[in-house]
Design a protein around this motif. Structure first.
Motif, PDB file in Angstrom:
ATOM      1  N   GLY A  17       0.871  -1.206  -0.087  1.00  0.00           N
ATOM      2  CA  GLY A  17       0.109   0.117  -0.510  1.00  0.00           C
ATOM      3  C   GLY A  17       0.704   1.067  -0.267  1.00  0.00           C
ATOM      4  O   GLY A  17       2.072   1.477   0.337  1.00  0.00           O
ATOM      5  N   GLU A  18       0.292   2.538  -0.388  1.00  0.00           N
ATOM      6  CA  GLU A  18       1.302   3.601   0.108  1.00  0.00           C
ATOM      7  C   GLU A  18       1.491   4.225   1.049  1.00  0.00           C
ATOM      8  O   GLU A  18       0.277   4.011   1.645  1.00  0.00           O
ATOM      9  N   GLN A  19       2.824   4.764   1.324  1.00  0.00           N
ATOM     10  CA  GLN A  19       3.151   4.350   2.487  1.00  0.00           C
ATOM     11  C   GLN A  19       3.244   6.338   2.227  1.00  0.00           C
ATOM     12  O   GLN A  19       4.805   6.814   2.287  1.00  0.00           O
ATOM     13  N   PRO A  20       2.917   7.051   2.623  1.00  0.00           N
ATOM     14  CA  PRO A  20       2.964   8.488   2.483  1.00  0.00           C
ATOM     15  C   PRO A  20       4.205   9.197   3.983  1.00  0.00           C
ATOM     16  O   PRO A  20       4.409   8.506   4.810  1.00  0.00           O
ATOM     17  N   GLN A  21       5.037   9.772   2.952  1.00  0.00           N
ATOM     18  CA  GLN A  21       5.905  10.180   4.474  1.00  0.00           C
ATOM     19  C   GLN A  21       5.946  10.967   4.643  1.00  0.00           C
ATOM     20  O   GLN A  21       6.937  11.494   5.122  1.00  0.00           O
ATOM     21  N   ARG A  22       4.835  11.729   4.777  1.00  0.00           N
ATOM     22  CA  ARG A  22       5.214  13.891   5.581  1.00  0.00           C
ATOM     23  C   ARG A  22       3.401  12.657   6.590  1.00  0.00           C
ATOM     24  O   ARG A  22       2.935  11.494   6.494  1.00  0.00           O
ATOM     25  N   GLY A  23       3.267  13.371   7.751  1.00  0.00           N
ATOM     26  CA  GLY A  23       2.857  13.039   9.164  1.00  0.00           C
ATOM     27  C   GLY A  23       1.482  13.791   8.259  1.00  0.00           C
ATOM     28  O   GLY A  23       0.722  14.308   7.349  1.00  0.00           O
ATOM     29  N   GLY A  24      -0.199  13.649   8.795  1.00  0.00           N
ATOM     30  CA  GLY A  24      -0.814  13.567   9.053  1.00  0.00           C
ATOM     31  C   GLY A  24      -2.347  12.708   8.468  1.00  0.00           C
ATOM     32  O   GLY A  24      -3.217  13.418   8.378  1.00  0.00           O
ATOM     33  N   TRP A  25      -1.876  11.332   8.250  1.00  0.00           N
ATOM     34  CA  TRP A  25      -2.485  10.461   7.664  1.00  0.00           C
ATOM     35  C   TRP A  25      -2.726   8.787   8.870  1.00  0.00           C
ATOM     36  O   TRP A  25      -1.374   8.781   9.805  1.00  0.00           O
TER      37      TRP A  25
END
Length: 232
Positions: A17-25
């Motif tokens: 799955g997509e792994q966002p590298q920025r916070g907030g998720w």
């Protein structure tokens, strides 16, 4: 001309799955823990970073195996650490399954088992669960007749179902091993499966665990297997 193994050329790779590298998720598909790990973990990592990083570590990961053994009341020889439980599952596949042989899994559950079987050149068989997430045990028995490894997430993902030891015992492959994937065991009151390693079936059962979920340590990729020392 490709130099890939023929089986690698034929399969569709596992897509994480997509792994966002920025916070907030907050990612629900990988069940990451939204809470940070214990502050003592950060202290331990910082202390390790001040250590002898220029030399190879203990190849048997003895301090880790001893710590896990204390938690579960087991001798360290019952513990096999890995780079996340995914590596442990890969080691199990390579150890017990030859190309052309069969592995099985309940469905729906963790589809990585199927990808690992494909890479090994093995055949994976889905055992459909009933509408209430229970097992159709007669149908399962028919599919397990020639099975080398049965993977059972317990509690199951995505259903959260916890199957008791008496059900798991009836799922033991006649000529293979039962792998009880306990990635989510710390989220239930009575994790089923661990008592089976003290039973007469202990040389046919492997339990896998991870620090990624309940310990909030997905970033360090640490998992382990628990099994009879002969299997380890």
């Amino acid at each position: 001309m490709t130099r890939f193994r023929p089986i690698v050329s034929r399969i569709t790779g596992y897509v994480p799955g997509e792994q966002p590298q920025r916070g907030g998720w907050i990612k629900l598909n990988t069940n990451e823990n939204p809470y940070p790990p214990s502050p003592r973990v950060r202290e331990a990592i910082a202390a390790a970073a001040r250590g002898r990083l220029n030399v190879y570590p203990d190849p048997l990961a003895t301090p880790l195996r001893e710590a896990i053994g204390r938690v579960f009341g087991l001798d360290p020889d019952w513990i096999l650490p890995g780079n996340g439980s995914d590596e442990v599952l890969t080691i199990i596949m390579r150890t017990f399954v030859d190309a052309g042989e069969t592995v099985a899994l309940p469905y729906p559950s963790y589809v990585l088992y199927e990808t690992l079987a494909e890479l090994q050149g093995a055949r994976s068989v889905r055992i459909p669960l009933n509408s209430d997430w229970s097992w159709n045990l007669p149908a399962a028995a028919a599919r397990l007749r020639h099975c080398r490894v049965l993977f059972v997430p317990n509690p199951n993902s995505p259903s959260g179902t916890l199957w008791p030891p008496d059900v798991l015992e009836r799922l033991l492959p006649p000529h293979g091993v039962l792998v009880i994937d306990q990635a989510y065991a710390d989220f239930c009151d009575t994790p089923a499966g661990l008592p089976m390693i003290d039973s007469s079936h202990r040389k046919r059962v492997i339990i896998t665990r991870t620090l990624s979920k309940s310990y909030s340590l997905a970033g360090i990729r640490c998992g382990f297997a628990i099994a009879d020392p002969d299997l380890i």
